[in-house]
Motif scaffolding. Sequence first.
Motif, PDB file in Angstrom:
ATOM      1  N   GLU B  65       1.255  -6.598 -50.788  1.00  0.00           N
ATOM      2  CA  GLU B  65       0.231  -7.196 -51.647  1.00  0.00           C
ATOM      3  C   GLU B  65       0.598  -6.874 -53.095  1.00  0.00           C
ATOM      4  N   ALA B  66       0.277  -7.807 -54.007  1.00  0.00           N
ATOM      5  CA  ALA B  66       0.747  -7.623 -55.391  1.00  0.00           C
ATOM      6  C   ALA B  66      -0.372  -7.838 -56.410  1.00  0.00           C
ATOM      7  N   PRO B  67      -1.305  -6.899 -56.503  1.00  0.00           N
ATOM      8  CA  PRO B  67      -2.333  -7.018 -57.538  1.00  0.00           C
ATOM      9  C   PRO B  67      -1.783  -6.572 -58.900  1.00  0.00           C
ATOM     10  N   MET B  68      -2.592  -6.731 -59.922  1.00  0.00           N
ATOM     11  CA  MET B  68      -2.224  -6.291 -61.284  1.00  0.00           C
ATOM     12  C   MET B  68      -3.414  -5.549 -61.859  1.00  0.00           C
ATOM     13  N   PHE B  69      -3.146  -4.421 -62.496  1.00  0.00           N
ATOM     14  CA  PHE B  69      -4.217  -3.661 -63.138  1.00  0.00           C
ATOM     15  C   PHE B  69      -3.902  -3.483 -64.617  1.00  0.00           C
ATOM     16  N   PRO B  70      -4.948  -3.443 -65.443  1.00  0.00           N
ATOM     17  CA  PRO B  70      -4.712  -3.261 -66.884  1.00  0.00           C
ATOM     18  C   PRO B  70      -4.270  -1.841 -67.207  1.00  0.00           C
ATOM     19  N   PRO B  71      -3.794  -1.612 -68.442  1.00  0.00           N
ATOM     20  CA  PRO B  71      -3.314  -0.272 -68.818  1.00  0.00           C
ATOM     21  C   PRO B  71      -4.423   0.761 -68.985  1.00  0.00           C
ATOM     22  N   VAL B  72      -5.684   0.315 -69.052  1.00  0.00           N
ATOM     23  CA  VAL B  72      -6.794   1.283 -69.071  1.00  0.00           C
ATOM     24  C   VAL B  72      -7.471   1.300 -67.708  1.00  0.00           C
ATOM     25  N   ILE B  73      -7.899   2.483 -67.309  1.00  0.00           N
ATOM     26  CA  ILE B  73      -8.543   2.654 -66.007  1.00  0.00           C
ATOM     27  C   ILE B  73      -9.852   3.417 -66.198  1.00  0.00           C
ATOM     28  N   GLU B  74     -10.661   3.450 -65.162  1.00  0.00           N
ATOM     29  CA  GLU B  74     -11.916   4.203 -65.213  1.00  0.00           C
ATOM     30  C   GLU B  74     -11.635   5.691 -65.465  1.00  0.00           C
ATOM     31  N   ARG B  75     -12.386   6.275 -66.385  1.00  0.00           N
ATOM     32  CA  ARG B  75     -12.225   7.707 -66.679  1.00  0.00           C
ATOM     33  C   ARG B  75     -12.470   8.567 -65.435  1.00  0.00           C
TER      34      ARG B  75
END
Lengths: 312, 312
Positions: B65-75
């Motif tokens: 599976e190939a999702p994409m996440f942004p460079p900021v994540i939940e603290r």
Amino acid sequence: MHARIEQAAMPHDEAGESFFRELVEHGLIIPSQVDGVVGRGARFEEVLNRFDALVLRSDDGQRAEAPMFPPVIERRILEKLHYLDTFPHLCGSVHSFFGDPRQALRLATRARQGERWGEELEQTDVVLAPAACYPLYPTLAGVLPPQGRLVTLIGWAYRHEPSREPTRMQSFRVREIIRVGDPDTVLAWRDAWHVRARDLLDALGLPIVSEVASDPFFGRGGMMLAQSQKAAKLKFEIQVPIFDAAQPTAVCSFNLHQDHFGKAFDIRTADGQVAHSACLGFGMERVVMALFRHHGMQTDDWPAAVRALLWP
Amino acid sequence: MHARIEQAAMPHDEAGESFFRELVEHGLIIPSQVDGVVGRGARFEEVLNRFDALVLRSDDGQRAEAPMFPPVIERRILEKLHYLDTFPHLCGSVHSFFGDPRQALRLATRARQGERWGEELEQTDVVLAPAACYPLYPTLAGVLPPQGRLVTLIGWAYRHEPSREPTRMQSFRVREIIRVGDPDTVLAWRDAWHVRARDLLDALGLPIVSEVASDPFFGRGGMMLAQSQKAAKLKFEIQVPIFDAAQPTAVCSFNLHQDHFGKAFDIRTADGQVAHSACLGFGMERVVMALFRHHGMQTDDWPAAVRALLWP
């Protein structure tokens, strides 16, 4: 033709939440516990990359220099541009830990106990890029070649505006094309792209609206800045209704910077004048959401003409 | 074969600076005034994307599976993982402005006067991702399918370690492949990829070294953590000499997390056990630098076998 939107007589917030749930159910968006911070599913990314390739197949997309910059930029860029004067509420400053082991223990303890631990940190030399093109301008300092510069880049932008609106993300990608040179060249380029971008989005079957716009400046003084920006027609947006027919969303914007960046970073034309600049940016996630909204959640069912453009 | 490296009898720092200048002169790297924060030229990006495509053509690359996440994540992800216990010095916490117009004026004034303005900000709910895979694990909470999960993603990682070493960037991309499931499956997967990644980098003509490694834990307690990590063989690295033959650089790492993420985010196998996980990550910029270092600054001159793999 756009029955999905016209049927939606829901209030704005409710329509947004409903569209968000639809995106999640179809695996296009992966939610988190923080508003405006989401993952993108593989099919979402596929469409985003296809749209990006379409933009890059344009004449300018092919001719432009294509560097890549990381999502963090030098803090001094925001300072030089006086970004904090106008958008303090949107900035994302990167803070880290500079202390000794005793302070580290206190930091870790606070974090473990669910207390805020930001006070234990100090500001670093980097901030999050509020726009994909910001890191470019300092690299152009000096004298431009006679024809100026034409650059394209895709980058992650950060704006601190947590929102449950699916189209208002804290961290999103923008494909920008940037023109730097003498004032006439830059203005003509901006106007030509205004037409070109409308045609491109129109060919993708999106019901577009184009209008003079302004940035979300901070506070009471900001209202005056916004008015003068509108009067000078420095910013245009192409908007598409995504989840609310009454409140379309900007999917592409055009900014005429005049000599804002040229002055701040000492960029000069070949004949020694302060360079002007303009950029256009496609809000990539918004374009993708508009496509799924108007053509349906299954790309196989999209109109043949749209598919032919995206999967040539 | 690797004469470029063997000739370099320069001290480590000097060799790094020399290689950095070479990358800049060839338009591969675009410097800034902050150490470890640089732009990448178009040819650098071309090679990076070609290498990424090569990884994605592997069996797992195609199946995952190939999702994409942004460079900021939940603290909260850093908090749940007790990241601040071990890597406080590397974290990047995003702070923004929450004040009123009077405070905004003070902030803007401080920024204009070249004073630090970080104290005017407060911690937000997001931090920079220290590893590309961190935002994935919370999304796996619950019961896995019987075969577990196999995921790949590319993402921007941030580490607050400003350095003049060209291979040590503050913000860089990692192509990761992540396996989540029962302990035996995960361990066997990690070991298979260890061989596969060696073969892949070897086929690209890179002189590789593979070794048990440890993370750069903070402080005196960190040395003990590193020793126990090594003893349990939880982390392997594939290293390649890039600018210093005596001190090779990790271009790929393999991390066996055991139940670290499974416990933190309540990820369970189909039979109700806490899931184990492992990941491998290619440091994309480092792989690209290694290729330019070992095959020369002009991709046209690279060995035919290497070109055939990257431009099939």
